[in-house]
Design a protein around this motif. Structure first.
Motif, short mmCIF file in Angstrom:
data_model
loop_
_atom_site.label_atom_id
_atom_site.label_comp_id
_atom_site.label_asym_id
_atom_site.label_seq_id
_atom_site.Cartn_x
_atom_site.Cartn_y
_atom_site.Cartn_z
N SER A 77 0.82 -1.22 0.00
CA SER A 77 0.00 0.00 0.00
C SER A 77 0.85 1.27 0.00
O SER A 77 0.59 2.21 -0.77
CB SER A 77 -0.95 -0.01 1.21
OG SER A 77 -0.21 -0.11 2.42
N ASP A 78 1.89 1.32 0.85
CA ASP A 78 2.72 2.53 0.91
C ASP A 78 3.44 2.78 -0.41
O ASP A 78 3.52 3.92 -0.89
CB ASP A 78 3.75 2.40 2.04
CG ASP A 78 3.12 2.53 3.42
OD1 ASP A 78 1.95 2.96 3.49
OD2 ASP A 78 3.78 2.18 4.41
N ALA A 79 3.97 1.72 -0.99
CA ALA A 79 4.70 1.85 -2.26
C ALA A 79 3.77 2.31 -3.38
O ALA A 79 4.14 3.16 -4.21
CB ALA A 79 5.37 0.53 -2.63
N LEU A 80 2.57 1.77 -3.43
CA LEU A 80 1.62 2.13 -4.48
C LEU A 80 1.16 3.58 -4.32
O LEU A 80 1.01 4.30 -5.32
CB LEU A 80 0.42 1.18 -4.46
CG LEU A 80 0.71 -0.29 -4.76
CD1 LEU A 80 -0.58 -1.10 -4.77
CD2 LEU A 80 1.44 -0.45 -6.08
N LEU A 81 0.93 4.01 -3.08
CA LEU A 81 0.53 5.40 -2.85
C LEU A 81 1.65 6.36 -3.22
O LEU A 81 1.41 7.43 -3.78
CB LEU A 81 0.12 5.59 -1.39
CG LEU A 81 -1.22 4.99 -0.97
CD1 LEU A 81 -1.44 5.11 0.53
CD2 LEU A 81 -2.37 5.66 -1.72
N THR A 82 2.89 5.96 -2.92
CA THR A 82 4.04 6.79 -3.30
C THR A 82 4.16 6.89 -4.81
O THR A 82 4.42 7.96 -5.37
CB THR A 82 5.33 6.21 -2.70
OG1 THR A 82 5.20 6.11 -1.27
CG2 THR A 82 6.53 7.09 -3.03
N ALA A 83 3.98 5.75 -5.49
CA ALA A 83 4.05 5.74 -6.95
C ALA A 83 2.97 6.62 -7.57
O ALA A 83 3.23 7.36 -8.52
CB ALA A 83 3.93 4.30 -7.46
N PHE A 84 1.77 6.55 -7.03
CA PHE A 84 0.67 7.35 -7.56
C PHE A 84 0.90 8.84 -7.32
O PHE A 84 0.63 9.68 -8.19
CB PHE A 84 -0.66 6.93 -6.93
CG PHE A 84 -1.86 7.65 -7.48
CD1 PHE A 84 -2.48 7.22 -8.64
CD2 PHE A 84 -2.36 8.78 -6.84
CE1 PHE A 84 -3.57 7.90 -9.16
CE2 PHE A 84 -3.46 9.46 -7.35
CZ PHE A 84 -4.06 9.02 -8.51
N SER A 85 1.42 9.18 -6.15
CA SER A 85 1.59 10.60 -5.81
C SER A 85 2.77 11.23 -6.55
O SER A 85 2.73 12.41 -6.90
CB SER A 85 1.77 10.77 -4.30
OG SER A 85 2.92 10.06 -3.85
N THR A 86 3.84 10.45 -6.79
CA THR A 86 5.03 10.99 -7.45
C THR A 86 5.03 10.75 -8.95
O THR A 86 5.78 11.41 -9.68
CB THR A 86 6.30 10.38 -6.86
OG1 THR A 86 6.30 8.96 -7.09
CG2 THR A 86 6.40 10.66 -5.37
N ALA A 87 4.23 9.77 -9.44
CA ALA A 87 4.22 9.38 -10.85
C ALA A 87 5.61 8.96 -11.32
O ALA A 87 5.97 9.14 -12.48
CB ALA A 87 3.68 10.50 -11.74
N SER A 88 6.40 8.37 -10.41
CA SER A 88 7.76 7.96 -10.75
C SER A 88 8.11 6.69 -10.01
O SER A 88 8.11 6.66 -8.77
CB SER A 88 8.76 9.07 -10.38
OG SER A 88 10.08 8.60 -10.52
N SER A 89 8.41 5.64 -10.78
CA SER A 89 8.82 4.38 -10.15
C SER A 89 10.21 4.51 -9.53
O SER A 89 10.53 3.81 -8.57
CB SER A 89 8.81 3.25 -11.19
OG SER A 89 9.62 3.59 -12.30
N THR A 90 11.04 5.41 -10.09
CA THR A 90 12.37 5.63 -9.52
C THR A 90 12.28 6.28 -8.15
O THR A 90 12.97 5.88 -7.21
CB THR A 90 13.21 6.50 -10.46
OG1 THR A 90 13.33 5.85 -11.73
CG2 THR A 90 14.59 6.75 -9.89
#
Length: 434
Positions: free
Chosen positions: A269-282
């Motif tokens: 959940s934390d990783a997916l929310l971070t990915a959605f908010s930053t739009a960056s997998s890096t």
């Protein structure tokens, strides 16, 4: 010389907020210019609104080939992949990406969002393709090394990149074994070139709100709001495709690893929310790696392969989006993509997704190569820019979920317990990424 307060204030705006402001201003301007019934005297002025968008698309096309070439070379030289695990990783990456594209094409063919409101195609025509695997194999090798960079032939480009990547990797391995550092200048040159292309790409992406303003204002002024009916249908179709891909990931985790679906979803959940908010997998990479170890409970070796290596080569959400975009634009223009053409979309989407860098909006760059492979006019990518800022966040979350799925599958069906310091493991993985 110090920057003006207004410029600094605008730079602090997130890209999504800039695009939202551009959409509002463009809507107002489009209504003032006629909202579908423009004055003949204003038609030429309205058509000029598309010029900034066309210039940005030309810049994206120019960056597409060097981005893919350098991304593959950079990945080969900087990522540490064990031999046996590397073969399994490559197979998992290929099957996940292939499934993503199949899901995307299936949803696009069934829902046909581009048919909801079509645009009169002015001189648009598809390149005739026949199902000729031998011809494709012969065309894989370019007549010269530089020609793929000029012709935007993604198959030839990836072949050249893989060939040089494998050779440079072998040279680096040999030099390391002999305790020499002769490989470092080459690695530093490729890394520097890759970072330079990234920097230029970020400058172009910063201009996307201007492109959105121009294309939306022109569309509303000339055709009103009806063309956005198809665009709304396209957004729904892409979200449905990404949801099906997420379900596929969860099923693979359940039947291919010891991790339960509930544990996987809670841990990610934390990783997916971070990915959605930053739009960056890096940017999400450290959070993804830490979640795999601390919340999901994977081994450091499995977590690093999925989170650190997978983020360089695994872009399932981007591949799904690019395949659906090609079919959508074809449907929007009343052009039918035959089975061989759709297979060409599959192939180019797979190889183009390898070069989709982990920064916001980079999928727009590689999409130009997918469109070119089947003769779709790339100027219609401008329509997708209006919704790409949102869909980019969604597909980035799927990319990260795919990375985590790969880690779970590499960890196997039996849970392994490691005694160690999580902070040290995370520090080691960060060093390995750098």
């Amino acid at each position: 010389m110090s920057q003006s307060p207004g410029f600094v204030f605008w730079k602090t705006f997130p890209l999504s907020l800039q695009i939202a402001i551009a959409l509002i201003l463009a809507t107002v301007l489009g209504i003032l210019l006629g909202a579908g019934n423009p004055s003949p005297n204003l038609t030429e002025l309205i058509n000029h609104l598309i010029i900034p968008c066309n210039l940005i698309l030309k810049a994206l096309r120019a960056l597409a080939t060097p981005l893919i070439l350098l991304a593959i070379l950079h990945g080969f030289l900087t990522v540490n992949i064990p031999g046996r695990s590397g073969r399994k990783l490559a197979l998992l990456l290929l099957t996940n990406t292939l499934m993503a594209i199949v899901i995307g094409l299936l949803v696009a063919n069934v829902l046909q969002p581009g048919r909801w409101w079509q645009i009169a195609a002015q001189g648009a025509a598809l390149t005739e393709k026949t199902l000729d695997p031998w011809g494709l194999l012969q065309d894989m090798i370019p007549p010269s090394i530089l020609q793929p960079l000029v012709d935007n032939n993604v198959i030839q480009l990836v072949f050249i990149a893989l060939a040089f990547g494998v050779v440079l990797r072998a040279i680096k391995t040999e030099q390391i074994a002999q305790q020499k550092e002769d490989y470092r200048p080459i690695e530093q040159l490729i890394t520097l070139s890759f970072e330079a292309v990234m920097a230029v790409l970020k400058w172009v992406i910063a201009l996307v709100p201007i492109a959105v303003f121009g294309i939306v204002a022109k569309t509303i002024a000339l055709q009103g709001f009806k063309p956005f009916i198809s665009l709304a249908a396209f957004v729904f179709a892409v979200l449905l495709g990404l949801l099906l891909q997420a379900i596929y990931y969860t099923a693979r985790v359940k039947y291919g690893s010891w991790v339960s679906p509930q544990r996987f979803i809670r841990g990610s959940s934390d990783a997916l929310l971070t990915a959605f908010s930053t739009a960056s997998s890096t940017a999400s990479m450290p959070v993804t790696f830490q979640a795999l170890i601390e919340k999901v409970g994977l081994r450091e070796s499995s977590a690093s392969l999925g989170a650190l290596v997978g983020s360089n080569f695994n872009n399932d959400g981007t591949a799904l989006y690019e395949a659906m975009s090609a079919l959508f634009v074809g449907q929007l223009l009343g052009l039918h993509l035959s089975l061989p053409q759709q297979l060409m979309v599959v192939l180019t989407s797979i190889v183009a997704s390898v070069g989709a860098a982990g920064i916001p909006e980079a999928g727009l760059v590689t999409m130009t190569l997918v469109f070119t492979s089947v003769g779709l006019p790339t100027q219609y990518i401008a329509l997708l820019i209006t919704v790409d800022w949102f869909l980019d966040r969604c597909r980035t979350a799927i990319n990260v979920m795919g990375d985590m799925t790969i880690s779970c599958l590499l960890d196997g069906k039996k849970q392994h317990f490691e005694v160690g310091n999580i902070a040290e493991d995370f520090s080691h993985a960060e060093t390995q990424r750098e």
